[in-house]
Write a protein that holds these residues in place. Structure first.
Motif, PDB file in Angstrom:
ATOM      1  N   UNK A 141       0.831  -1.218   0.000  1.00  0.00           N
ATOM      2  CA  UNK A 141       0.000   0.000   0.000  1.00  0.00           C
ATOM      3  C   UNK A 141       0.855   1.254   0.000  1.00  0.00           C
ATOM      4  N   UNK A 142       1.987   1.239   0.700  1.00  0.00           N
ATOM      5  CA  UNK A 142       2.818   2.434   0.770  1.00  0.00           C
ATOM      6  C   UNK A 142       3.425   2.785  -0.582  1.00  0.00           C
ATOM      7  N   UNK A 143       3.600   1.778  -1.441  1.00  0.00           N
ATOM      8  CA  UNK A 143       4.175   2.050  -2.758  1.00  0.00           C
ATOM      9  C   UNK A 143       3.177   2.802  -3.635  1.00  0.00           C
ATOM     10  N   UNK A 144       1.868   2.638  -3.366  1.00  0.00           N
ATOM     11  CA  UNK A 144       0.877   3.312  -4.200  1.00  0.00           C
ATOM     12  C   UNK A 144       0.431   4.649  -3.602  1.00  0.00           C
ATOM     13  N   UNK A 145       0.900   4.989  -2.417  1.00  0.00           N
ATOM     14  CA  UNK A 145       0.522   6.256  -1.802  1.00  0.00           C
ATOM     15  C   UNK A 145       1.208   7.417  -2.503  1.00  0.00           C
TER      16      UNK A 145
END
Length: 180
Positions: free
Chosen positions: A26-30
């Protein structure tokens, strides 16, 4: 003759690799904006149940038609109400002019812009290229929209008043410390 099947550990590693490639963390798509919104929630001491309200509050009218202007109307009313309530709680016999002045001073643009700047709003609010994110009317409008978003998210102006006083007290304490 067919090659022997891979050992279970190798098969598990291949499956894990395929899953991680097709579903990044999820952090990669934030986005940087999402990260700034998360940090802002930490600074104001309020976690939104509906983060879209915060996104809208931190969007200036120069940036998008979907912005925080309507939320700012509610936020201003919540701030003025909180300040008037505090003034009357301190002195139930206060004249109307003193209550009005307390509400105006606490929720007015100078105090509002200072609280918004202290909360880091200039680094979060989205504005068009020709608009200065640190301009007091922009910062104040975004803070008021933030307070309105808190009220809508929580379903009560009390939550907005809590955030307002948390930011106002921090700003007042900071100003007092700077004056010494």
């Amino acid at each position: 003759m067919a090659p022997p099947p891979p050992p279970p550990a190798t098969l598990a590693a291949v499956l894990l690799l395929l899953v991680s490639v097709s579903h990044p963390p999820a952090s990669a798509s934030s986005s940087p904006f999402d990260a700034a919104l998360a940090a802002l929630q930490g600074r104001i001491g309020y976690a939104f149940r509906s983060p879209d309200l915060l996104r809208r509050a931190m969007t200036h009218a120069s940036y998008s038609r979907e912005n925080g202007r309507a939320l700012a109307v509610l936020g201003l009313a919540a701030a003025e109400s909180a300040a008037a309530l505090r003034a009357l709680a301190a002195d139930r016999d206060a004249p109307a002019s003193a209550v009005s002045r307390a509400a105006r001073d606490a929720a007015g643009e100078p105090a509002c812009a200072a609280a918004g700047a202290r909360a880091g709003i200039p680094g979060v609010v989205r504005v068009a290229g020709s608009t200065k994110a640190s301009a007091p009317p922009v910062v104040c409008g975004a803070l008021r929209a933030l307070l309105g978003a808190v009220a809508v998210d929580n379903g009560t102006a009390d939550a907005a008043a809590e955030v307002f006083w948390r930011l106002h007290v921090v700003t007042t304490a900071t100003a007092a410390a700077a004056a010494m």
